[in-house]
Design a protein around this motif. Sequence first.
Motif, mmCIF file in Angstrom:
data_model
loop_
_atom_site.group_PDB
_atom_site.id
_atom_site.type_symbol
_atom_site.label_atom_id
_atom_site.label_comp_id
_atom_site.label_asym_id
_atom_site.label_seq_id
_atom_site.Cartn_x
_atom_site.Cartn_y
_atom_site.Cartn_z
ATOM 1 N N UNK A 53 -14.071 -7.113 -11.716
ATOM 2 C CA UNK A 53 -14.776 -8.185 -11.016
ATOM 3 C C UNK A 53 -14.555 -8.079 -9.508
ATOM 4 N N UNK A 54 -13.333 -7.739 -9.104
ATOM 5 C CA UNK A 54 -13.056 -7.574 -7.680
ATOM 6 C C UNK A 54 -13.793 -6.378 -7.097
ATOM 7 N N UNK A 55 -14.045 -5.369 -7.934
ATOM 8 C CA UNK A 55 -14.741 -4.166 -7.472
ATOM 9 C C UNK A 55 -16.259 -4.318 -7.491
ATOM 10 N N UNK A 56 -16.748 -5.479 -7.911
ATOM 11 C CA UNK A 56 -18.185 -5.728 -7.885
ATOM 12 C C UNK A 56 -18.926 -5.438 -9.172
ATOM 13 N N UNK A 57 -18.202 -5.109 -10.262
ATOM 14 C CA UNK A 57 -18.851 -4.903 -11.553
ATOM 15 C C UNK A 57 -19.279 -6.260 -12.111
ATOM 16 N N UNK A 58 -20.403 -6.273 -12.817
ATOM 17 C CA UNK A 58 -20.973 -7.514 -13.346
ATOM 18 C C UNK A 58 -20.723 -7.583 -14.848
ATOM 19 N N UNK A 59 -20.184 -8.704 -15.300
ATOM 20 C CA UNK A 59 -19.889 -8.874 -16.722
ATOM 21 C C UNK A 59 -21.152 -9.208 -17.493
ATOM 22 N N UNK A 60 -21.332 -8.543 -18.631
ATOM 23 C CA UNK A 60 -22.505 -8.771 -19.475
ATOM 24 C C UNK A 60 -22.457 -10.159 -20.093
ATOM 25 N N UNK A 61 -23.603 -10.844 -20.059
ATOM 26 C CA UNK A 61 -23.753 -12.152 -20.689
ATOM 27 C C UNK A 61 -24.909 -12.058 -21.688
ATOM 28 N N UNK A 62 -24.670 -12.522 -22.904
ATOM 29 C CA UNK A 62 -25.714 -12.498 -23.958
ATOM 30 C C UNK A 62 -26.261 -11.085 -24.180
ATOM 31 N N UNK A 63 -25.361 -10.111 -24.167
ATOM 32 C CA UNK A 63 -25.696 -8.715 -24.489
ATOM 33 C C UNK A 63 -26.607 -8.054 -23.442
ATOM 34 N N UNK A 64 -26.756 -8.650 -22.275
ATOM 35 C CA UNK A 64 -27.644 -8.085 -21.254
ATOM 36 C C UNK A 64 -26.831 -7.429 -20.150
ATOM 37 N N UNK A 312 -23.280 -0.684 -30.185
ATOM 38 C CA UNK A 312 -24.061 -1.865 -29.803
ATOM 39 C C UNK A 312 -24.198 -1.959 -28.281
ATOM 40 N N UNK A 313 -23.090 -1.712 -27.565
ATOM 41 C CA UNK A 313 -23.133 -1.780 -26.100
ATOM 42 C C UNK A 313 -24.063 -0.709 -25.532
ATOM 43 N N UNK A 314 -24.011 0.488 -26.114
ATOM 44 C CA UNK A 314 -24.858 1.560 -25.617
ATOM 45 C C UNK A 314 -26.333 1.237 -25.842
ATOM 46 N N UNK A 315 -26.654 0.639 -26.972
ATOM 47 C CA UNK A 315 -28.045 0.258 -27.217
ATOM 48 C C UNK A 315 -28.505 -0.804 -26.205
ATOM 49 N N UNK A 316 -27.629 -1.751 -25.896
ATOM 50 C CA UNK A 316 -27.961 -2.756 -24.878
ATOM 51 C C UNK A 316 -28.164 -2.099 -23.516
ATOM 52 N N UNK A 317 -27.365 -1.078 -23.225
ATOM 53 C CA UNK A 317 -27.490 -0.374 -21.950
ATOM 54 C C UNK A 317 -28.825 0.375 -21.879
ATOM 55 N N UNK A 318 -29.193 1.023 -22.966
ATOM 56 C CA UNK A 318 -30.483 1.726 -23.026
ATOM 57 C C UNK A 318 -31.634 0.738 -22.849
ATOM 58 N N UNK A 319 -31.554 -0.407 -23.518
ATOM 59 C CA UNK A 319 -32.606 -1.429 -23.400
ATOM 60 C C UNK A 319 -32.779 -1.871 -21.951
ATOM 61 N N UNK A 320 -31.665 -1.900 -21.204
ATOM 62 C CA UNK A 320 -31.726 -2.376 -19.824
ATOM 63 C C UNK A 320 -32.140 -1.282 -18.846
ATOM 64 N N UNK A 321 -31.697 -0.054 -19.077
ATOM 65 C CA UNK A 321 -31.851 0.995 -18.074
ATOM 66 C C UNK A 321 -32.952 2.009 -18.395
ATOM 67 N N UNK A 322 -33.210 2.257 -19.677
ATOM 68 C CA UNK A 322 -34.236 3.234 -20.052
ATOM 69 C C UNK A 322 -34.748 2.905 -21.448
ATOM 70 N N UNK A 323 -35.571 1.872 -21.569
ATOM 71 C CA UNK A 323 -35.963 1.351 -22.878
ATOM 72 C C UNK A 323 -36.633 2.369 -23.803
ATOM 73 N N UNK A 324 -37.257 3.378 -23.236
ATOM 74 C CA UNK A 324 -37.966 4.340 -24.081
ATOM 75 C C UNK A 324 -37.051 5.444 -24.637
ATOM 76 N N UNK A 325 -35.816 5.476 -24.162
ATOM 77 C CA UNK A 325 -34.890 6.509 -24.637
ATOM 78 C C UNK A 325 -34.437 6.195 -26.061
#
Length: 463
Positions: A53-64, A312-325
Amino acid sequence: MNCLEHDSKSCWDVYSSAEDLAAMDELANRYVSFLTECKTERETIAYVRERLLKAGFVESVDHAFTADACFKSFKGKTIFIARKGKRPLSEGFRLLGAHADTPRLDLKQRPIYEDCNVSQAKTHYYGGIRKHQWMARPLALHGVVAKTDGSVVDIVIGEKPEDPVFTIPDLLPHLASKQMDLKLSEAFEGEKLNIIMGHAPAPEEIEAKKTGAKTCVKNRVLTLLNERYGIHETDLYSAEIQAVPAGPARFVGLDGSMIGGFGHDDRLCVFSGFEALLTAEQPEHTQIVLFWDKEEIGSEGSTGARSKFFEYCLQDLIDAWEPKARLSRVLDASKAVSADVNAALDPDYQDVHEKMNACLLGHGPTFNKFTGHRGKVGASDADFGYVAWIRGVMDKAGVPWQMAELGKVDLGGGGTVAKFLAVYGMDIIDFGPPVLSMHSPFELCSKADLYASVKAYKAFLES
């Protein structure tokens, strides 16, 4: 040495400049503080979360995952961290996985009792320990207690100078002749690893004891816990309390070249991998760092590497960053490191190692191409082409490295999280610094290996 032969390099030779030695000392001091403060997996994940959090990373809320640098923790015992790369996820990521748990003693769910005018707490050991190493030494209690009103109480007793400590009594040698005739595995029973909690009854209960009361000392212990934390005996059913060695990590040797403390396996890799992530440049490939729980008992449960949390986290990451992958394509294109320590060649027990394939303290992080035991049973065996690729990454970065097995063929063996990631098809290898006295309450590592490991993991994450 013949230029055609290979010999590992000493980190002390590679990092001999005044600048490197000063940076090594600064890193080692921070690691000693980390190891002192983080004696459980919960404390470790809390430390990582706070620094993210101090380094500026954002915590996922509701799997997003809504940011380019993000993370998600789960049940306070495991965490998934990601930083977006210049290339799309479909071209793969670089993953570093380590585990935050370590062998220790867990209090049983109904632990506290009284016998022989002494109150004790029953334990169940966690992971691979040598039972006798935990006796007749100062212990501290760390953990959490969940109450039925939804509140959670943090417990730490035995770390402050003014705190009492706890201990497990050992049998005096005068009466241990029968015990000393037994095999080591039979001489010390798990059910006798009971921690001293108290001895004096409450003043108001001394009269009650005269009338036949049997648990005055236990009641005093429960009273003290209630006064300090507001808990009752029934709350211990919903508690996770660990007995760990009391006191700080320390520098070892007249030259202070080694670090001694509880939990190098595997918090040495957690710290090294996390430092590498925070100092790495913007990557070509997405960087993922995972810290799991439960590795020491087979990576079981919802917070272990066998769980679906990573998937599950990786699928959420794909949905956010490259949905067609496609998830399978992303995994297949990725490269990973199972960051876990290895057993250093012990000068007093060299006979349990095959010395040509053993690692030396101070010669850098160690590749372990395969784990498992006796015929590679249960192993993750890294692809030979991947071994060549990652050797090249280390050589290009100028990082000293070595390669080893965990002991002789018919003696050694062990397991890591590597095989649970290998099932996805990604390339993975075990890679971590050597440690002496592994799984003991006071493990030893070289501060030069710590320094080299951060550089090694940084080189991998930036590859």
